[in-house]
Design a protein around this motif. Structure first.
Motif, short mmCIF file in Angstrom:
data_model
loop_
_atom_site.label_atom_id
_atom_site.label_comp_id
_atom_site.label_asym_id
_atom_site.label_seq_id
_atom_site.Cartn_x
_atom_site.Cartn_y
_atom_site.Cartn_z
N UNK A 1 0.83 -1.21 0.00
CA UNK A 1 0.00 0.00 0.00
C UNK A 1 0.86 1.26 0.00
N UNK A 2 1.93 1.26 0.80
CA UNK A 2 2.81 2.42 0.88
C UNK A 2 3.54 2.64 -0.43
N UNK A 3 3.96 1.56 -1.08
CA UNK A 3 4.58 1.69 -2.40
C UNK A 3 3.65 2.41 -3.36
N UNK A 4 2.39 1.99 -3.38
CA UNK A 4 1.42 2.56 -4.31
C UNK A 4 1.14 4.03 -3.99
N UNK A 5 0.99 4.33 -2.69
CA UNK A 5 0.71 5.71 -2.29
C UNK A 5 1.89 6.62 -2.63
N UNK A 6 3.10 6.17 -2.32
CA UNK A 6 4.29 6.98 -2.59
C UNK A 6 4.47 7.21 -4.08
N UNK A 7 4.24 6.15 -4.87
CA UNK A 7 4.31 6.30 -6.32
C UNK A 7 3.24 7.29 -6.80
N UNK A 8 2.05 7.19 -6.23
CA UNK A 8 0.97 8.10 -6.59
C UNK A 8 1.30 9.55 -6.28
N UNK A 9 2.02 9.78 -5.17
CA UNK A 9 2.42 11.15 -4.81
C UNK A 9 3.35 11.72 -5.87
N UNK A 10 4.30 10.92 -6.30
CA UNK A 10 5.21 11.37 -7.37
C UNK A 10 4.43 11.71 -8.64
N UNK A 11 3.45 10.87 -8.98
CA UNK A 11 2.65 11.12 -10.17
C UNK A 11 1.81 12.38 -10.01
N UNK A 12 1.29 12.59 -8.80
CA UNK A 12 0.47 13.78 -8.54
C UNK A 12 1.26 15.05 -8.78
N UNK A 13 2.53 15.05 -8.34
CA UNK A 13 3.38 16.21 -8.53
C UNK A 13 4.05 16.23 -9.91
N UNK A 14 3.64 15.28 -10.77
CA UNK A 14 4.18 15.20 -12.13
C UNK A 14 5.70 15.16 -12.12
N UNK A 15 6.23 14.33 -11.24
CA UNK A 15 7.68 14.24 -11.04
C UNK A 15 8.25 13.15 -11.94
N UNK A 16 9.32 13.47 -12.65
CA UNK A 16 9.98 12.51 -13.52
C UNK A 16 10.80 11.53 -12.67
N UNK A 17 10.38 10.27 -12.66
CA UNK A 17 11.00 9.29 -11.79
C UNK A 17 12.33 8.78 -12.36
N UNK A 18 13.32 8.73 -11.48
CA UNK A 18 14.61 8.16 -11.81
C UNK A 18 14.92 7.05 -10.81
N UNK A 19 16.04 6.36 -10.99
CA UNK A 19 16.37 5.23 -10.12
C UNK A 19 16.34 5.59 -8.63
N UNK A 20 16.92 6.76 -8.20
CA UNK A 20 16.86 7.11 -6.77
C UNK A 20 15.43 7.23 -6.25
N UNK A 21 14.50 7.65 -7.13
CA UNK A 21 13.11 7.79 -6.70
C UNK A 21 12.46 6.43 -6.47
N UNK A 22 12.80 5.46 -7.30
CA UNK A 22 12.26 4.12 -7.11
C UNK A 22 12.83 3.49 -5.83
N UNK A 23 14.09 3.79 -5.54
CA UNK A 23 14.68 3.33 -4.28
C UNK A 23 13.95 3.97 -3.11
N UNK A 24 13.66 5.25 -3.25
CA UNK A 24 12.91 6.00 -2.24
C UNK A 24 11.55 5.37 -1.99
N UNK A 25 10.86 4.98 -3.07
CA UNK A 25 9.55 4.35 -2.95
C UNK A 25 9.65 3.03 -2.19
N UNK A 26 10.66 2.25 -2.51
CA UNK A 26 10.86 0.95 -1.85
C UNK A 26 11.14 1.12 -0.36
N UNK A 27 12.05 2.03 -0.01
CA UNK A 27 12.38 2.23 1.41
C UNK A 27 11.21 2.84 2.17
N UNK A 28 10.39 3.61 1.48
CA UNK A 28 9.20 4.15 2.13
C UNK A 28 8.30 3.03 2.63
N UNK A 29 8.15 1.98 1.79
CA UNK A 29 7.35 0.82 2.20
C UNK A 29 7.95 0.11 3.40
N UNK A 30 9.27 -0.05 3.39
CA UNK A 30 9.95 -0.69 4.52
C UNK A 30 9.75 0.10 5.81
#
Length: 206
Positions: A110-139
């Protein structure tokens, strides 16, 4: 080493440096209090996470910002649970049961999905560090929930996540936060060892 940490603050305002230092100190105190099963883990943690939300919003690291909003909300919940447990003696250190493991996995996804959704909401261009950020957010969010329940597995998740974000924050030029999470890693290892000793000495633990 010192040049690396101070260089990132050459153009930082006095307010930013002061707030980051305050978040650094209260964050370390929060992990220390958690290690000792001291309820001050939550008020100190709240100060740290609220400040960090502001700093990460300013830096436009929206995934990290979102998880720190979660931390703040979960800190209120954990504060309530630990306070209630202290009054009734009904919240000892324990291991997760099957249902709690399943819920933990659900919170992680759920946290992965919400964090990813936040990036999409802010129209943020995702890069590798952002995907790492999403993963650690879930942890980290799952770890916060397990901590609120005093489950020893919270420290395992903290250790894994901390080891990932130390170089991530360093890469982003947030030297003080990188150092903070390095110290978090050390404290989390020590806390796991201490909680495990307590758990092993508790005959009724499950």
């Amino acid at each position: 080493m010192l040049d690396f940490f101070f260089k990132s603050y050459e153009n930082a305002s006095t307010l930013q440096i002061t707030l980051e230092f305050l978040a650094f100190v209260t964050g370390i105190l929060s992990v220390y209090f958690a290690k000792k099963e001291n309820i001050w883990v939550y008020p100190t943690g709240l100060i740290s996470t609220v400040i960090t939300v502001y700093l990460l919003y300013q830096a436009q690291y929206f995934g990290d910002m979102t998880i720190n909003v979660y931390y703040s909300l979960m800190s209120v919940y954990g504060w309530y649970r630990w306070s209630k447990g202290a009054a009734t003696g009904s919240l000892p250190i324990s291991r997760t049961n099957f249902n709690e493991k399943i819920i933990g996995i659900g919170l992680f996804v759920f946290t992965l999905l919400v964090t990813y959704g936040v990036y999409q909401f802010f129209d943020y261009s995702l890069e590798i560090p952002n995907y790492i950020d999403i993963f650690t957010s879930g942890l980290f969010f799952t770890a916060m929930w397990y901590m609120a329940l005093k489950k020893i597995e919270n420290w395992t998740l903290w250790i894994i996540g901390d080891c990932i974000v130390v170089p991530l924050f360093a890469y982003r030029g947030l030297g003080m936060l990188s150092l903070q999470y390095l110290l978090f890693t050390v404290l989390a290892v020590l806390a796991y060892i201490e909680w495990k000793k307590i758990l092993n000495n508790t005959p009724s633990s499950t």
